[in-house]
Design a protein around this motif. Sequence first.
Motif, PDB file in Angstrom:
ATOM      1  N   GLY A  15     -63.604  -5.258 -21.468  1.00 32.55           N
ATOM      2  CA  GLY A  15     -63.548  -5.913 -20.161  1.00 32.55           C
ATOM      3  C   GLY A  15     -64.156  -7.298 -20.140  1.00 32.55           C
ATOM      4  O   GLY A  15     -64.147  -7.965 -19.102  1.00 32.55           O
ATOM      5  N   ARG A  16     -64.655  -7.777 -21.278  1.00 31.54           N
ATOM      6  CA  ARG A  16     -65.351  -9.072 -21.276  1.00 31.54           C
ATOM      7  C   ARG A  16     -64.417 -10.219 -20.898  1.00 31.54           C
ATOM      8  O   ARG A  16     -64.809 -11.129 -20.164  1.00 31.54           O
ATOM      9  CB  ARG A  16     -65.982  -9.336 -22.645  1.00 31.54           C
ATOM     10  N   GLN A  17     -63.178 -10.199 -21.405  1.00 32.36           N
ATOM     11  CA  GLN A  17     -62.278 -11.304 -21.091  1.00 32.36           C
ATOM     12  C   GLN A  17     -61.837 -11.279 -19.637  1.00 32.36           C
ATOM     13  O   GLN A  17     -61.840 -12.297 -18.960  1.00 32.36           O
ATOM     14  CB  GLN A  17     -61.059 -11.281 -22.014  1.00 32.36           C
ATOM     15  N   GLY A  18     -61.464 -10.109 -19.136  1.00 39.97           N
ATOM     16  CA  GLY A  18     -61.058 -10.022 -17.739  1.00 39.97           C
ATOM     17  C   GLY A  18     -62.172 -10.391 -16.786  1.00 39.97           C
ATOM     18  O   GLY A  18     -61.957 -11.108 -15.798  1.00 39.97           O
ATOM     19  N   HIS A  19     -63.383  -9.919 -17.063  1.00 38.31           N
ATOM     20  CA  HIS A  19     -64.516 -10.257 -16.202  1.00 38.31           C
ATOM     21  C   HIS A  19     -64.824 -11.750 -16.264  1.00 38.31           C
ATOM     22  O   HIS A  19     -65.182 -12.364 -15.241  1.00 38.31           O
ATOM     23  CB  HIS A  19     -65.744  -9.439 -16.608  1.00 38.31           C
ATOM     24  N   ALA A  20     -64.695 -12.351 -17.459  1.00 38.58           N
ATOM     25  CA  ALA A  20     -64.918 -13.792 -17.578  1.00 38.58           C
ATOM     26  C   ALA A  20     -63.892 -14.573 -16.770  1.00 38.58           C
ATOM     27  O   ALA A  20     -64.215 -15.604 -16.159  1.00 38.58           O
ATOM     28  CB  ALA A  20     -64.867 -14.211 -19.048  1.00 38.58           C
ATOM     29  N   ILE A  21     -62.651 -14.104 -16.748  1.00 39.77           N
ATOM     30  CA  ILE A  21     -61.609 -14.778 -15.967  1.00 39.77           C
ATOM     31  C   ILE A  21     -61.931 -14.687 -14.482  1.00 39.77           C
ATOM     32  O   ILE A  21     -61.800 -15.667 -13.738  1.00 39.77           O
ATOM     33  CB  ILE A  21     -60.231 -14.168 -16.273  1.00 39.77           C
ATOM     34  N   ALA A  22     -62.354 -13.512 -14.019  1.00 44.75           N
ATOM     35  CA  ALA A  22     -62.718 -13.361 -12.608  1.00 44.75           C
ATOM     36  C   ALA A  22     -63.864 -14.293 -12.238  1.00 44.75           C
ATOM     37  O   ALA A  22     -63.850 -14.938 -11.183  1.00 44.75           O
ATOM     38  CB  ALA A  22     -63.091 -11.906 -12.323  1.00 44.75           C
TER      39      ALA A  22
ATOM     40  N   LEU B  25     -62.087 -19.438 -29.373  1.00 40.64           N
ATOM     41  CA  LEU B  25     -63.086 -19.901 -28.413  1.00 40.64           C
ATOM     42  C   LEU B  25     -63.867 -18.692 -27.915  1.00 40.64           C
ATOM     43  O   LEU B  25     -63.381 -17.552 -27.992  1.00 40.64           O
ATOM     44  CB  LEU B  25     -62.421 -20.594 -27.217  1.00 40.64           C
ATOM     45  N   ASP B  26     -65.051 -18.915 -27.355  1.00 37.16           N
ATOM     46  CA  ASP B  26     -65.713 -17.787 -26.718  1.00 37.16           C
ATOM     47  C   ASP B  26     -64.936 -17.427 -25.457  1.00 37.16           C
ATOM     48  O   ASP B  26     -64.216 -18.251 -24.879  1.00 37.16           O
ATOM     49  CB  ASP B  26     -67.190 -18.077 -26.427  1.00 37.16           C
TER      50      ASP B  26
ATOM     51  N   GLY C 250     -61.862  -8.856 -34.862  1.00 34.47           N
ATOM     52  CA  GLY C 250     -63.070  -8.607 -34.078  1.00 34.47           C
ATOM     53  C   GLY C 250     -62.930  -8.983 -32.614  1.00 34.47           C
ATOM     54  O   GLY C 250     -63.924  -9.031 -31.879  1.00 34.47           O
ATOM     55  N   ILE C 251     -61.706  -9.248 -32.147  1.00 34.49           N
ATOM     56  CA  ILE C 251     -61.512  -9.703 -30.772  1.00 34.49           C
ATOM     57  C   ILE C 251     -61.716  -8.573 -29.777  1.00 34.49           C
ATOM     58  O   ILE C 251     -62.354  -8.754 -28.735  1.00 34.49           O
ATOM     59  CB  ILE C 251     -60.106 -10.326 -30.621  1.00 34.49           C
ATOM     60  N   MET C 252     -61.181  -7.377 -30.070  1.00 34.85           N
ATOM     61  CA  MET C 252     -61.315  -6.260 -29.143  1.00 34.85           C
ATOM     62  C   MET C 252     -62.783  -5.864 -29.041  1.00 34.85           C
ATOM     63  O   MET C 252     -63.367  -5.324 -29.989  1.00 34.85           O
ATOM     64  CB  MET C 252     -60.478  -5.077 -29.619  1.00 34.85           C
ATOM     65  N   GLY C 253     -63.392  -6.184 -27.900  1.00 38.94           N
ATOM     66  CA  GLY C 253     -64.806  -5.895 -27.692  1.00 38.94           C
ATOM     67  C   GLY C 253     -65.742  -6.987 -28.155  1.00 38.94           C
ATOM     68  O   GLY C 253     -66.946  -6.906 -27.916  1.00 38.94           O
ATOM     69  N   GLY C 254     -65.221  -8.027 -28.834  1.00 42.21           N
ATOM     70  CA  GLY C 254     -66.057  -9.099 -29.347  1.00 42.21           C
ATOM     71  C   GLY C 254     -66.294 -10.207 -28.334  1.00 42.21           C
ATOM     72  O   GLY C 254     -65.839 -10.153 -27.190  1.00 42.21           O
ATOM     73  N   ALA C 255     -66.991 -11.267 -28.785  1.00 50.39           N
ATOM     74  CA  ALA C 255     -67.367 -12.368 -27.888  1.00 50.39           C
ATOM     75  C   ALA C 255     -66.349 -13.492 -27.869  1.00 50.39           C
ATOM     76  O   ALA C 255     -66.342 -14.304 -26.941  1.00 50.39           O
ATOM     77  CB  ALA C 255     -68.723 -12.927 -28.301  1.00 50.39           C
ATOM     78  N   ASP C 256     -65.483 -13.576 -28.900  1.00 47.68           N
ATOM     79  CA  ASP C 256     -64.547 -14.690 -29.023  1.00 47.68           C
ATOM     80  C   ASP C 256     -63.102 -14.204 -28.882  1.00 47.68           C
ATOM     81  O   ASP C 256     -62.816 -13.014 -28.991  1.00 47.68           O
ATOM     82  CB  ASP C 256     -64.728 -15.394 -30.368  1.00 47.68           C
ATOM     83  N   ASN C 257     -62.214 -15.166 -28.676  1.00 44.49           N
ATOM     84  CA  ASN C 257     -60.800 -14.842 -28.520  1.00 44.49           C
ATOM     85  C   ASN C 257     -59.969 -16.030 -28.987  1.00 44.49           C
ATOM     86  O   ASN C 257     -60.408 -17.183 -28.877  1.00 44.49           O
ATOM     87  CB  ASN C 257     -60.479 -14.517 -27.048  1.00 44.49           C
ATOM     88  N   ALA C 258     -58.800 -15.756 -29.509  1.00 41.61           N
ATOM     89  CA  ALA C 258     -57.839 -16.798 -29.883  1.00 41.61           C
ATOM     90  C   ALA C 258     -56.511 -16.404 -29.264  1.00 41.61           C
ATOM     91  O   ALA C 258     -55.954 -15.349 -29.615  1.00 41.61           O
ATOM     92  CB  ALA C 258     -57.719 -16.915 -31.402  1.00 41.61           C
ATOM     93  N   VAL C 259     -56.010 -17.187 -28.323  1.00 42.55           N
ATOM     94  CA  VAL C 259     -54.864 -16.763 -27.521  1.00 42.55           C
ATOM     95  C   VAL C 259     -53.685 -17.719 -27.667  1.00 42.55           C
ATOM     96  O   VAL C 259     -53.847 -18.893 -28.039  1.00 42.55           O
ATOM     97  CB  VAL C 259     -55.241 -16.640 -26.028  1.00 42.55           C
ATOM     98  N   HIS C 260     -52.516 -17.181 -27.346  1.00 42.23           N
ATOM     99  CA  HIS C 260     -51.280 -17.951 -27.239  1.00 42.23           C
ATOM    100  C   HIS C 260     -50.774 -17.778 -25.816  1.00 42.23           C
ATOM    101  O   HIS C 260     -50.633 -16.642 -25.337  1.00 42.23           O
ATOM    102  CB  HIS C 260     -50.225 -17.446 -28.228  1.00 42.23           C
ATOM    103  N   LEU C 261     -50.504 -18.877 -25.122  1.00 36.24           N
ATOM    104  CA  LEU C 261     -49.897 -18.814 -23.799  1.00 36.24           C
ATOM    105  C   LEU C 261     -48.388 -18.881 -23.973  1.00 36.24           C
ATOM    106  O   LEU C 261     -47.847 -19.902 -24.395  1.00 36.24           O
ATOM    107  CB  LEU C 261     -50.383 -19.975 -22.925  1.00 36.24           C
TER     108      LEU C 261
END
Length: 409
Positions: free
Chosen positions: A221-228, A388-389, A365-376
Motif C-alpha cells: 500500500g505504500r505507493q497508493g498511500h503516497a499518491i493519496a 524513484l522513491d 524489490g518493488i513489491m513492498g519496497g521503498a522505490d518504484n520504476a514505472v511506465h505511463l
Amino acid sequence: MLQGRRILLVIGGGIAAYKSLDLIRRLRERGATVRPILTESAQEFITPLSAAALCGEPAHTDLFDRNLETEIGHIRLARDADAIVVAPATANLMARMAGGHADDLATTVLLATTLPILIAPAMNVRMWQHPATQRNLAALTRDGVMVIGPNEGAMAEAEWGPGRLAEPLEIVAAVEGLLARPPSPQGGEEQVLAGRRVLVTSGPTHEPIDPVRYIANRSSGRQGHAIAAAAAAAGAEVTLVSGPVSVPDPAGVRVVRVETAREMLAAVEAALPADIAIFAAAVADWRAAGEAEQKLKKDGGEPPPLRLALNPDILATVARRGEGRPPLVVGFAAETERVVEHAKAKLARKGCDLIVANDVSPATGIMGGADNAVHLVMKDGVESWPSLDKEEVARRLVNRLARMRPQTP
C-alpha cells in the motif's frame, strides 16, 4: 526528522484526551519541543499540570491570561512553532474551526495562524458519520488542514466503528510527513489539484477461505498511500479506499478501510463522483467460491478442494461507466514480464485513460519496497521514468495527471 522542531499541541475535550499525554512523550522522544494548549473541556479529562510536566513547557488554557496577553500571547503562539497539531479534534472543535470561530485560546490561535495544521479527529461513531461533521471535515481539508484518522474500533459507549483517535505513533508519522514536504517557490505546495475530488485505492484485498485463512498478495500500500498524500498536498479533496495495510494513513485524506474486493467496489462507488480516480490497489482476481464457516481441517492430510470465483473488476467497472464516469481514470499494472506489452493490452481491455505499469518480479524489490520504476502507458505512447522513491513517483504522477485532466468548463 522532528529534531529541533516546535509543535503547538491543541488538546480538545474528549475521552481520548488521555492519549495526548503519550503523544507528547512520543514527540519529545524524537527531539521535538511541544507546547500545549488545553481547551476548557480538555481540562475535564486531563490537567494542565500533567501536560506541562510532560512537555517541560507551561500549559496554556486562557485567552485572557494576564501575563501572556501583555505580549499579545495568542498571536505569538500562532506564529512561534513549525506546525500545529489538534489531538483529539472533537466534533465541536472541528465545527468551530470550520466556522472560523475565535471564542477561546485554542480557536483564536488556530484562526490567527499561517502554520500547517494537522487534526486527529476523535468522537462517537454517529457524530463522525453525521453529515454536519463530514461537511466540516470537507471545509477544513479545502482550507489546507491535514487529517489523520480516525481509526475504527470499540467506542467508550460500547459501540463500534470509525471515531477512535489515531494512535500516537500514527500521529507522529503524520507530523513527520507534514513537515517533510518540500516548499514550492511560493512558500507552499503548488495547488495543482485545488478544487478537484480525487479517489485512490491502495493496498491488497483479503479474500477469506475460512475464518483463519485468506487469499491475498504482497502489496504494502505504500505507493497508493503516497499518491493519496501527494494529491492532498496538491489541494485535492481525497478519498482513499484502502485494503489491509500497516502503513499509516496519509494526512489530509478521508480513509475508508475495506477487506475484500467486493467491499472495495462498494466503497469506490459510494465515493463517486470524482474528477480523477486512481486504482493503485492490488485487488485479488479471485475469491473462494464459498467461504467455510469453520476452519478447514486436514482430514488425513489431503488438501480440501478449493473452488474459485472471479472478483468484480473495479477498474473496468468504473472506467466503463456511462453517466458518472470520472473524467480521468488511471489503472495500475503490476507485471513480472513483458511489462509494457501487457499494460497496453490492459489499457484497451479496461477502458481507462492511463495505465501505470511496473515490474514487480522478486528481483526488483518493488513489491513492498521503498522505490518504484514505472511506465505511463497511454493511447498515444509510453512515458518511462527512472527508479524513484515512491513518494517522488506519487508527486510526479499527480503533477502529470493535473496536466491531463479536462479543463473545468
